[in-house]
Design a protein around this motif. Structure first.
Motif, PDB file in Angstrom:
ATOM      1  N   SER A  62       0.808  -1.220   0.000  1.00  0.00           N
ATOM      2  CA  SER A  62       0.000   0.000   0.000  1.00  0.00           C
ATOM      3  C   SER A  62       0.846   1.278   0.000  1.00  0.00           C
ATOM      4  CB  SER A  62      -0.925   0.020   1.217  1.00  0.00           C
ATOM      5  OG  SER A  62      -0.170  -0.044   2.408  1.00  0.00           O
ATOM      6  N   VAL A  63       2.129   1.164   0.331  1.00  0.00           N
ATOM      7  CA  VAL A  63       2.978   2.357   0.402  1.00  0.00           C
ATOM      8  C   VAL A  63       4.115   2.323  -0.609  1.00  0.00           C
ATOM      9  CG1 VAL A  63       2.446   2.545   2.853  1.00  0.00           C
ATOM     10  CG2 VAL A  63       4.618   1.529   2.144  1.00  0.00           C
ATOM     11  N   LYS A  86      -2.220   9.780   1.824  1.00  0.00           N
ATOM     12  CA  LYS A  86      -3.651   9.545   1.626  1.00  0.00           C
ATOM     13  C   LYS A  86      -4.341   9.469   2.985  1.00  0.00           C
ATOM     14  CE  LYS A  86      -2.589   6.605  -2.372  1.00  0.00           C
ATOM     15  NZ  LYS A  86      -2.769   5.252  -2.969  1.00  0.00           N
ATOM     16  N   GLU A  88      -6.050   7.209   4.163  1.00  0.00           N
ATOM     17  CA  GLU A  88      -5.891   5.862   4.724  1.00  0.00           C
ATOM     18  C   GLU A  88      -4.513   5.629   5.324  1.00  0.00           C
ATOM     19  OE1 GLU A  88      -6.975   6.685   1.647  1.00  0.00           O
ATOM     20  OE2 GLU A  88      -6.258   5.222   0.137  1.00  0.00           O
ATOM     21  N   ASP A  89      -3.622   6.580   5.189  1.00  0.00           N
ATOM     22  CA  ASP A  89      -2.324   6.502   5.861  1.00  0.00           C
ATOM     23  C   ASP A  89      -2.407   6.999   7.306  1.00  0.00           C
ATOM     24  OD1 ASP A  89      -0.833   7.599   2.808  1.00  0.00           O
ATOM     25  OD2 ASP A  89      -0.848   5.547   3.592  1.00  0.00           O
TER      26      ASP A  89
END
Length: 115
Positions: A62-63, A86, A88-89
């Protein structure tokens, strides 16, 4: 006494960047693998990025491509450069040192990304 102290967290808007730092003491830093983890509310702690003693890195999917982990042995410090953040981070980010069976954690730094 072993200490890992994270800093650099904060509140940013989506798309912006932050750089986290983790300064260690009480350990032989160069002999430790280092990692950044994060924990969002209601979720389990997850690996974000790790760097070995020799500098080999790995990232959560995801990163990948947005975050970069690095280490500076002369300063006993590991960094996490985070770009294109983002919502979501958003999480508490923790630093971890590991060598053999010994694990050490920092107290965490909050990263909040607004949309």
């Amino acid at each position: 006494q072993v200490q890992l102290v994270e800093s650099g967290g904060g509140l940013v808007q989506a798309g912006e960047s932050l750089r986290l730092s983790c300064v260690t003491s009480g350990i032989l830093f160069s002999a430790n693998a280092m990692g950044w983890y994060r924990q969002a509310p209601g979720k389990e702690r997850e690996l974000v990025a790790a760097i070995s003693q020799s500098g080999f890195t790995n990232y959560a999917g995801s990163v990948k491509g947005r975050f970069t982990i690095s280490r500076e042995n002369a300063k006993n410090t590991v960094y996490l450069q985070m770009k294109t953040l983002k919502p979501e981070d958003t999480a508490v980010y923790y630093c971890k040192a590991s060598r053999g069976g010994n694990l050490y954690w920092g107290q965490g730094t909050q990263v909040t990304v607004s949309s």
